[in-house]
Write a protein that holds these residues in place. Structure first.
Motif, PDB file in Angstrom:
ATOM      1  N   GLU A  11       0.836  -1.203   0.000  1.00 13.67           N
ATOM      2  CA  GLU A  11       0.000   0.000   0.000  1.00 13.67           C
ATOM      3  C   GLU A  11       0.875   1.259   0.000  1.00 13.67           C
ATOM      4  N   LYS A  12       1.950   1.226   0.798  1.00 14.24           N
ATOM      5  CA  LYS A  12       2.872   2.359   0.864  1.00 14.24           C
ATOM      6  C   LYS A  12       3.578   2.556  -0.485  1.00 14.24           C
ATOM      7  N   ALA A  13       3.992   1.462  -1.114  1.00 17.47           N
ATOM      8  CA  ALA A  13       4.638   1.537  -2.417  1.00 17.47           C
ATOM      9  C   ALA A  13       3.682   2.089  -3.469  1.00 17.47           C
ATOM     10  N   LEU A  14       2.421   1.688  -3.384  1.00 17.40           N
ATOM     11  CA  LEU A  14       1.402   2.181  -4.320  1.00 17.40           C
ATOM     12  C   LEU A  14       1.204   3.674  -4.150  1.00 17.40           C
ATOM     13  N   GLN A  15       1.162   4.147  -2.914  1.00 17.42           N
ATOM     14  CA  GLN A  15       0.994   5.583  -2.663  1.00 17.42           C
ATOM     15  C   GLN A  15       2.182   6.377  -3.217  1.00 17.42           C
ATOM     16  N   ALA A  16       3.382   5.819  -3.056  1.00 22.99           N
ATOM     17  CA  ALA A  16       4.571   6.495  -3.577  1.00 22.99           C
ATOM     18  C   ALA A  16       4.526   6.554  -5.100  1.00 22.99           C
ATOM     19  N   GLN A  17       4.077   5.478  -5.730  1.00 21.61           N
ATOM     20  CA  GLN A  17       3.993   5.470  -7.199  1.00 21.61           C
ATOM     21  C   GLN A  17       2.909   6.418  -7.689  1.00 21.61           C
ATOM     22  N   LEU A  18       1.777   6.498  -6.961  1.00 22.07           N
ATOM     23  CA  LEU A  18       0.720   7.436  -7.348  1.00 22.07           C
ATOM     24  C   LEU A  18       1.207   8.879  -7.234  1.00 22.07           C
ATOM     25  N   ALA A  19       1.980   9.177  -6.199  1.00 19.33           N
ATOM     26  CA  ALA A  19       2.523  10.526  -6.041  1.00 19.33           C
ATOM     27  C   ALA A  19       3.494  10.844  -7.181  1.00 19.33           C
ATOM     28  N   GLN A  20       4.304   9.865  -7.558  1.00 19.20           N
ATOM     29  CA  GLN A  20       5.240  10.045  -8.663  1.00 19.20           C
ATOM     30  C   GLN A  20       4.482  10.263  -9.969  1.00 19.20           C
ATOM     31  N   LEU A  21       3.403   9.518 -10.168  1.00 24.22           N
ATOM     32  CA  LEU A  21       2.584   9.664 -11.375  1.00 24.22           C
ATOM     33  C   LEU A  21       1.967  11.052 -11.450  1.00 24.22           C
ATOM     34  N   GLU A  22       1.460  11.555 -10.324  1.00 20.90           N
ATOM     35  CA  GLU A  22       0.873  12.895 -10.294  1.00 20.90           C
ATOM     36  C   GLU A  22       1.924  13.950 -10.624  1.00 20.90           C
TER      37      GLU A  22
END
Length: 120
Positions: A11-22
């Protein structure tokens, strides 16, 4: 690792990737690249050309460009050296210093002495 810890790490990795995508979505350079790609795709479609055909048009001889861009440096041919032992009259012809007989002479008489036996 427990299933709960594994879930939280994912979940933490997903949040980091979503932030990078944004962050990437707001990048002006990325927007220009996407726009270029879309225009290029529409242009290729309007002319009925594929990516390989476009590359072939822009670079008709790709293998020659690779070879001409970085010519291979060739070594200069080694010079034949002839050593003559004044004690025995024996000759040694070599292009390198790794000759068995030459090494034996250098061990017996010394490297400086053997180098003085070099004939020009």
């Amino acid at each position: 690792m427990s299933r709960l810890a594994e879930y939280r790490a994912a979940e933490k990795a997903l949040q980091a990737q979503l932030a990078q995508l944004e962050a990437m979505k707001n990048d002006a350079g990325l927007k220009k690249e996407i726009e270029f790609e879309q225009k290029l795709q529409s242009l290729m479609k309007s002319y009925g050309k594929g990516l390989r055909e476009i590359v072939a048009i822009l670079d008709p001889n790709p293998s020659a460009a690779k070879h001409s861009a970085a010519p291979k440096q060739q070594r200069k041919a080694r010079v034949l050296k002839v050593y003559k032992n004044p004690h025995t009259g024996e000759l040694i012809e070599t292009k390198g210093g790794n000759h068995r007989g030459l090494k034996a002479w250098k061990e017996q008489y010394g490297a400086a002495t053997v180098e003085s036996w070099l004939r020009t």
